[in-house]
Scaffold this motif. Sequence first.
Motif, PDB file in Angstrom:
ATOM      1  N   GLU A   1       0.808  -1.223   0.000  1.00  0.00           N
ATOM      2  CA  GLU A   1       0.000   0.000   0.000  1.00  0.00           C
ATOM      3  C   GLU A   1       0.839   1.270   0.000  1.00  0.00           C
ATOM      4  OE1 GLU A   1      -2.168  -3.356   2.096  1.00  0.00           O
ATOM      5  OE2 GLU A   1      -0.153  -2.529   2.171  1.00  0.00           O
ATOM      6  N   ASP A   2       2.120   1.162   0.320  1.00  0.00           N
ATOM      7  CA  ASP A   2       3.004   2.333   0.366  1.00  0.00           C
ATOM      8  C   ASP A   2       3.583   2.702  -1.001  1.00  0.00           C
ATOM      9  OD1 ASP A   2       2.779   2.584   3.195  1.00  0.00           O
ATOM     10  OD2 ASP A   2       4.248   0.970   3.432  1.00  0.00           O
ATOM     11  N   PHE A   3       3.468   1.793  -1.957  1.00  0.00           N
ATOM     12  CA  PHE A   3       4.063   2.009  -3.277  1.00  0.00           C
ATOM     13  C   PHE A   3       3.023   2.511  -4.265  1.00  0.00           C
ATOM     14  CE2 PHE A   3       6.794  -1.160  -1.290  1.00  0.00           C
ATOM     15  CZ  PHE A   3       8.046  -0.631  -1.535  1.00  0.00           C
ATOM     16  N   ALA A   4       3.493   3.265  -5.246  1.00  0.00           N
ATOM     17  CA  ALA A   4       2.618   3.769  -6.312  1.00  0.00           C
ATOM     18  C   ALA A   4       3.416   3.869  -7.604  1.00  0.00           C
ATOM     19  CB  ALA A   4       2.075   5.148  -5.939  1.00  0.00           C
TER      20      ALA A   4
ATOM     21  N   THR B   1       1.474  -1.675  -9.313  1.00  0.00           N
ATOM     22  CA  THR B   1       1.252  -2.461  -8.103  1.00  0.00           C
ATOM     23  C   THR B   1      -0.080  -3.176  -8.256  1.00  0.00           C
ATOM     24  OG1 THR B   1       0.043  -0.745  -6.902  1.00  0.00           O
ATOM     25  CG2 THR B   1       2.444  -0.714  -6.704  1.00  0.00           C
ATOM     26  N   ARG B   2      -0.156  -4.378  -7.692  1.00  0.00           N
ATOM     27  CA  ARG B   2      -1.445  -5.075  -7.677  1.00  0.00           C
ATOM     28  C   ARG B   2      -1.455  -6.081  -6.542  1.00  0.00           C
ATOM     29  NH1 ARG B   2      -1.190 -10.238  -9.447  1.00  0.00           N
ATOM     30  NH2 ARG B   2       0.541 -10.796 -10.809  1.00  0.00           N
ATOM     31  N   ARG B   3      -2.610  -6.239  -5.955  1.00  0.00           N
ATOM     32  CA  ARG B   3      -2.813  -7.220  -4.901  1.00  0.00           C
ATOM     33  C   ARG B   3      -2.985  -8.590  -5.554  1.00  0.00           C
ATOM     34  NH1 ARG B   3      -4.164  -6.695   0.572  1.00  0.00           N
ATOM     35  NH2 ARG B   3      -4.223  -4.449   0.360  1.00  0.00           N
TER      36      ARG B   3
ATOM     37  N   GLY C   1      -5.053 -11.960  -1.798  1.00  0.00           N
ATOM     38  CA  GLY C   1      -5.204 -10.725  -1.045  1.00  0.00           C
ATOM     39  C   GLY C   1      -4.211 -10.510   0.079  1.00  0.00           C
ATOM     40  N   ASP C   2      -3.373 -11.491   0.347  1.00  0.00           N
ATOM     41  CA  ASP C   2      -2.447 -11.365   1.474  1.00  0.00           C
ATOM     42  C   ASP C   2      -1.056 -10.890   1.060  1.00  0.00           C
ATOM     43  OD1 ASP C   2      -1.723 -13.611   0.065  1.00  0.00           O
ATOM     44  OD2 ASP C   2      -1.428 -14.879   1.832  1.00  0.00           O
ATOM     45  N   ALA C   3      -0.874 -10.575  -0.217  1.00  0.00           N
ATOM     46  CA  ALA C   3       0.408 -10.095  -0.730  1.00  0.00           C
ATOM     47  C   ALA C   3       0.130  -9.281  -1.989  1.00  0.00           C
ATOM     48  CB  ALA C   3       1.329 -11.271  -1.044  1.00  0.00           C
TER      49      ALA C   3
END
Length: 164
Positions: A12-15, A115-117, A121-123
């Motif tokens: 979540e910190d990356f974009a 970025t993608r989940r 959903g855990d990584a």
Amino acid sequence: MTTTVPGPWFLEDFAPGQVFTTQGRTVTESDIVSFAATTWDTNEVHTDSARAAEGRFGERIAHGLLGMSIAMGLVSRLGVFEGSSIALLAVEEWRFLAPIRIGDTVRCQVEILSTRRTSAGDAGVLDRRLTLFGAEEAVVQQGRIPLLVKTKTHPGAPSGSTTR
């Protein structure tokens, strides 16, 4: 956009568009000799100064994979991936564009492409472009190395984590 906040960082910190630049590191003769001994890659362009002097580059050069390995080590020292990385997923479109010579100082730039989940959903997956710069800021190697990273919601994530 250059980012310089210490890590670890979670998905979540990356974009996309974030850029991280490493410190420099000088490639030594000892680095090349050690890599040749470890890998058994004793090609004369790396290990025979007389034969290499007669060749295309006029001197011994570093192994291409040594350059990639140094790039990965420099990226590790950034700290943003330490503590959150799970696994490298691939090496894609990697190009060896110019030689790395003994005495060259190299540095690496990492750009977050996407970025993608994961479906579980855990990584998450960070698609990253790494660019290794050598002497006089020449691009010597470049390619994509996707990385599987933890999310803030993974077990053991610090509580109260906030997005950067």
